[in-house]
Design a protein around this motif. Structure first.
Motif, PDB file in Angstrom:
ATOM      1  N   ALA A  47     -34.319  -4.782 -11.327  1.00 23.52           N
ATOM      2  CA  ALA A  47     -33.473  -3.647 -10.927  1.00 23.52           C
ATOM      3  C   ALA A  47     -32.478  -3.270 -12.027  1.00 23.52           C
ATOM      4  O   ALA A  47     -31.346  -2.879 -11.752  1.00 23.52           O
ATOM      5  CB  ALA A  47     -32.767  -3.915  -9.605  1.00 23.52           C
ATOM      6  N   SER A  48     -32.900  -3.364 -13.276  1.00 26.45           N
ATOM      7  CA  SER A  48     -32.031  -3.003 -14.396  1.00 26.45           C
ATOM      8  C   SER A  48     -31.582  -1.556 -14.252  1.00 26.45           C
ATOM      9  O   SER A  48     -32.390  -0.659 -14.030  1.00 26.45           O
ATOM     10  CB  SER A  48     -32.779  -3.185 -15.713  1.00 26.45           C
ATOM     11  N   GLY A  49     -30.276  -1.350 -14.367  1.00 30.20           N
ATOM     12  CA  GLY A  49     -29.708  -0.023 -14.204  1.00 30.20           C
ATOM     13  C   GLY A  49     -29.099   0.211 -12.838  1.00 30.20           C
ATOM     14  O   GLY A  49     -28.384   1.199 -12.635  1.00 30.20           O
ATOM     15  N   ALA A  50     -29.356  -0.679 -11.890  1.00 31.62           N
ATOM     16  CA  ALA A  50     -28.764  -0.540 -10.559  1.00 31.62           C
ATOM     17  C   ALA A  50     -27.274  -0.810 -10.627  1.00 31.62           C
ATOM     18  O   ALA A  50     -26.796  -1.571 -11.478  1.00 31.62           O
ATOM     19  CB  ALA A  50     -29.421  -1.499  -9.573  1.00 31.62           C
ATOM     20  N   ARG A  51     -26.540  -0.174  -9.733  1.00 35.49           N
ATOM     21  CA  ARG A  51     -25.090  -0.410  -9.616  1.00 35.49           C
ATOM     22  C   ARG A  51     -24.793  -0.874  -8.195  1.00 35.49           C
ATOM     23  O   ARG A  51     -25.274  -0.280  -7.233  1.00 35.49           O
ATOM     24  CB  ARG A  51     -24.307   0.848  -9.928  1.00 35.49           C
ATOM     25  N   VAL A  52     -23.976  -1.922  -8.104  1.00 29.69           N
ATOM     26  CA  VAL A  52     -23.583  -2.479  -6.814  1.00 29.69           C
ATOM     27  C   VAL A  52     -22.081  -2.293  -6.668  1.00 29.69           C
ATOM     28  O   VAL A  52     -21.310  -2.744  -7.529  1.00 29.69           O
ATOM     29  CB  VAL A  52     -23.954  -3.974  -6.715  1.00 29.69           C
ATOM     30  N   THR A  93     -22.496  -0.806  -1.384  1.00 24.97           N
ATOM     31  CA  THR A  93     -23.390   0.302  -1.732  1.00 24.97           C
ATOM     32  C   THR A  93     -24.180  -0.072  -2.981  1.00 24.97           C
ATOM     33  O   THR A  93     -23.607  -0.546  -3.955  1.00 24.97           O
ATOM     34  CB  THR A  93     -22.592   1.594  -2.001  1.00 24.97           C
ATOM     35  N   ILE A  94     -25.489   0.135  -2.918  1.00 22.94           N
ATOM     36  CA  ILE A  94     -26.361  -0.115  -4.068  1.00 22.94           C
ATOM     37  C   ILE A  94     -26.960   1.206  -4.502  1.00 22.94           C
ATOM     38  O   ILE A  94     -27.585   1.909  -3.697  1.00 22.94           O
ATOM     39  CB  ILE A  94     -27.476  -1.114  -3.719  1.00 22.94           C
ATOM     40  N   GLU A  95     -26.753   1.551  -5.777  1.00 26.77           N
ATOM     41  CA  GLU A  95     -27.386   2.718  -6.388  1.00 26.77           C
ATOM     42  C   GLU A  95     -28.568   2.192  -7.194  1.00 26.77           C
ATOM     43  O   GLU A  95     -28.390   1.567  -8.232  1.00 26.77           O
ATOM     44  CB  GLU A  95     -26.424   3.442  -7.321  1.00 26.77           C
ATOM     45  N   TRP A  96     -29.782   2.390  -6.694  1.00 27.52           N
ATOM     46  CA  TRP A  96     -30.980   1.896  -7.368  1.00 27.52           C
ATOM     47  C   TRP A  96     -31.285   2.756  -8.585  1.00 27.52           C
ATOM     48  O   TRP A  96     -30.872   3.921  -8.641  1.00 27.52           O
ATOM     49  CB  TRP A  96     -32.161   1.890  -6.399  1.00 27.52           C
ATOM     50  N   PRO A  97     -32.012   2.237  -9.565  1.00 30.28           N
ATOM     51  CA  PRO A  97     -32.324   3.002 -10.787  1.00 30.28           C
ATOM     52  C   PRO A  97     -33.035   4.327 -10.522  1.00 30.28           C
ATOM     53  O   PRO A  97     -32.874   5.278 -11.280  1.00 30.28           O
ATOM     54  CB  PRO A  97     -33.223   2.059 -11.590  1.00 30.28           C
ATOM     55  N   ASN A  98     -33.787   4.425  -9.442  1.00 30.57           N
ATOM     56  CA  ASN A  98     -34.510   5.670  -9.141  1.00 30.57           C
ATOM     57  C   ASN A  98     -33.645   6.685  -8.390  1.00 30.57           C
ATOM     58  O   ASN A  98     -34.126   7.738  -7.995  1.00 30.57           O
ATOM     59  CB  ASN A  98     -35.794   5.373  -8.359  1.00 30.57           C
ATOM     60  N   GLY A  99     -32.359   6.353  -8.159  1.00 30.38           N
ATOM     61  CA  GLY A  99     -31.458   7.279  -7.483  1.00 30.38           C
ATOM     62  C   GLY A  99     -31.282   7.026  -5.998  1.00 30.38           C
ATOM     63  O   GLY A  99     -30.396   7.614  -5.373  1.00 30.38           O
ATOM     64  N   LYS A 100     -32.105   6.179  -5.431  1.00 27.68           N
ATOM     65  CA  LYS A 100     -31.991   5.855  -4.012  1.00 27.68           C
ATOM     66  C   LYS A 100     -30.684   5.090  -3.775  1.00 27.68           C
ATOM     67  O   LYS A 100     -30.244   4.316  -4.614  1.00 27.68           O
ATOM     68  CB  LYS A 100     -33.184   5.002  -3.577  1.00 27.68           C
ATOM     69  N   ILE A 101     -30.073   5.305  -2.611  1.00 26.97           N
ATOM     70  CA  ILE A 101     -28.821   4.644  -2.240  1.00 26.97           C
ATOM     71  C   ILE A 101     -29.063   3.780  -1.003  1.00 26.97           C
ATOM     72  O   ILE A 101     -29.666   4.238  -0.030  1.00 26.97           O
ATOM     73  CB  ILE A 101     -27.714   5.674  -1.915  1.00 26.97           C
ATOM     74  N   SER A 102     -28.596   2.534  -1.050  1.00 24.27           N
ATOM     75  CA  SER A 102     -28.631   1.643   0.105  1.00 24.27           C
ATOM     76  C   SER A 102     -27.198   1.292   0.463  1.00 24.27           C
ATOM     77  O   SER A 102     -26.399   0.978  -0.427  1.00 24.27           O
ATOM     78  CB  SER A 102     -29.402   0.352  -0.196  1.00 24.27           C
ATOM     79  N   GLU A 103     -26.872   1.358   1.760  1.00 23.21           N
ATOM     80  CA  GLU A 103     -25.511   1.072   2.205  1.00 23.21           C
ATOM     81  C   GLU A 103     -25.518   0.001   3.290  1.00 23.21           C
ATOM     82  O   GLU A 103     -26.360   0.036   4.194  1.00 23.21           O
ATOM     83  CB  GLU A 103     -24.843   2.339   2.722  1.00 23.21           C
ATOM     84  N   PHE A 104     -24.562  -0.917   3.183  1.00 20.38           N
ATOM     85  CA  PHE A 104     -24.415  -2.008   4.141  1.00 20.38           C
ATOM     86  C   PHE A 104     -22.934  -2.156   4.467  1.00 20.38           C
ATOM     87  O   PHE A 104     -22.083  -1.823   3.664  1.00 20.38           O
ATOM     88  CB  PHE A 104     -24.912  -3.336   3.556  1.00 20.38           C
ATOM     89  N   GLY A 105     -22.638  -2.714   5.601  1.00 17.83           N
ATOM     90  CA  GLY A 105     -21.251  -3.038   5.889  1.00 17.83           C
ATOM     91  C   GLY A 105     -20.980  -3.057   7.372  1.00 17.83           C
ATOM     92  O   GLY A 105     -21.657  -2.387   8.126  1.00 17.83           O
ATOM     93  N   PRO A 106     -20.031  -3.869   7.747  1.00 21.03           N
ATOM     94  CA  PRO A 106     -19.378  -4.868   6.901  1.00 21.03           C
ATOM     95  C   PRO A 106     -20.323  -6.037   6.588  1.00 21.03           C
ATOM     96  O   PRO A 106     -21.259  -6.300   7.336  1.00 21.03           O
ATOM     97  CB  PRO A 106     -18.185  -5.330   7.737  1.00 21.03           C
ATOM     98  N   VAL A 107     -20.046  -6.724   5.481  1.00 20.85           N
ATOM     99  CA  VAL A 107     -20.853  -7.858   5.050  1.00 20.85           C
ATOM    100  C   VAL A 107     -19.933  -9.082   4.991  1.00 20.85           C
ATOM    101  O   VAL A 107     -18.894  -9.038   4.319  1.00 20.85           O
ATOM    102  CB  VAL A 107     -21.490  -7.610   3.664  1.00 20.85           C
TER     103      VAL A 107
END
Length: 120
Positions: A47-52, A93-107
């Motif tokens: 997942a190189s390029g992803a932002r958490v 929040t995870i911004e995947w390299p392909n632009g997809k967004i995944s959201e979780f919470g609370p964790v």
């Protein structure tokens, strides 16, 4: 995290020293954490390029997956968030390299969270 005890340790290697390297262990206790491991889609399985992004109250911490970020070294592919006394991450929040967004919470704090892009 050299000894996998969920605190950041530092290893310093010197080619100009006869000792080779030195490990600086962090033995801090009492703080909460969240460790996030990502599995990306092939061929980018790291997942190189992803932002958490981890948000606790009004504060947000961000980690970016960068495989070759240093000279003769590599940044870790797992992402450790120090939470102090916070018992949870309010939003992850995870911004995947392909632009997809995944959201979780609370964790909840004090866990290793494995997130597979294929499941999102």
């Amino acid at each position: 995290d050299f000894d996998n005890d969920v605190d950041t340790d530092v290893f310093v290697w010197s080619s100009e020293s006869y000792t080779g390297g030195r490990l600086f262990r962090n033995d801090t206790v009492g703080s909460n954490f969240l460790k996030v491991l990502l599995a990306g889609l092939p061929p980018n399985t790291a997942a190189s390029g992803a932002r958490v992004h981890a948000t606790i109250g009004e504060q947000t911490q961000m980690r970016e997956v960068m495989i070759t970020s240093n000279f003769i070294s590599q940044a870790p592919v797992e992402h450790l968030f120090g939470l102090g006394v916070a018992s949870q991450v309010d939003a992850l929040t995870i911004e995947w390299p392909n632009g997809k967004i995944s959201e979780f919470g609370p964790v909840s704090s004090n866990q290793v969270l494995f997130v597979n892009e294929a499941d999102q």
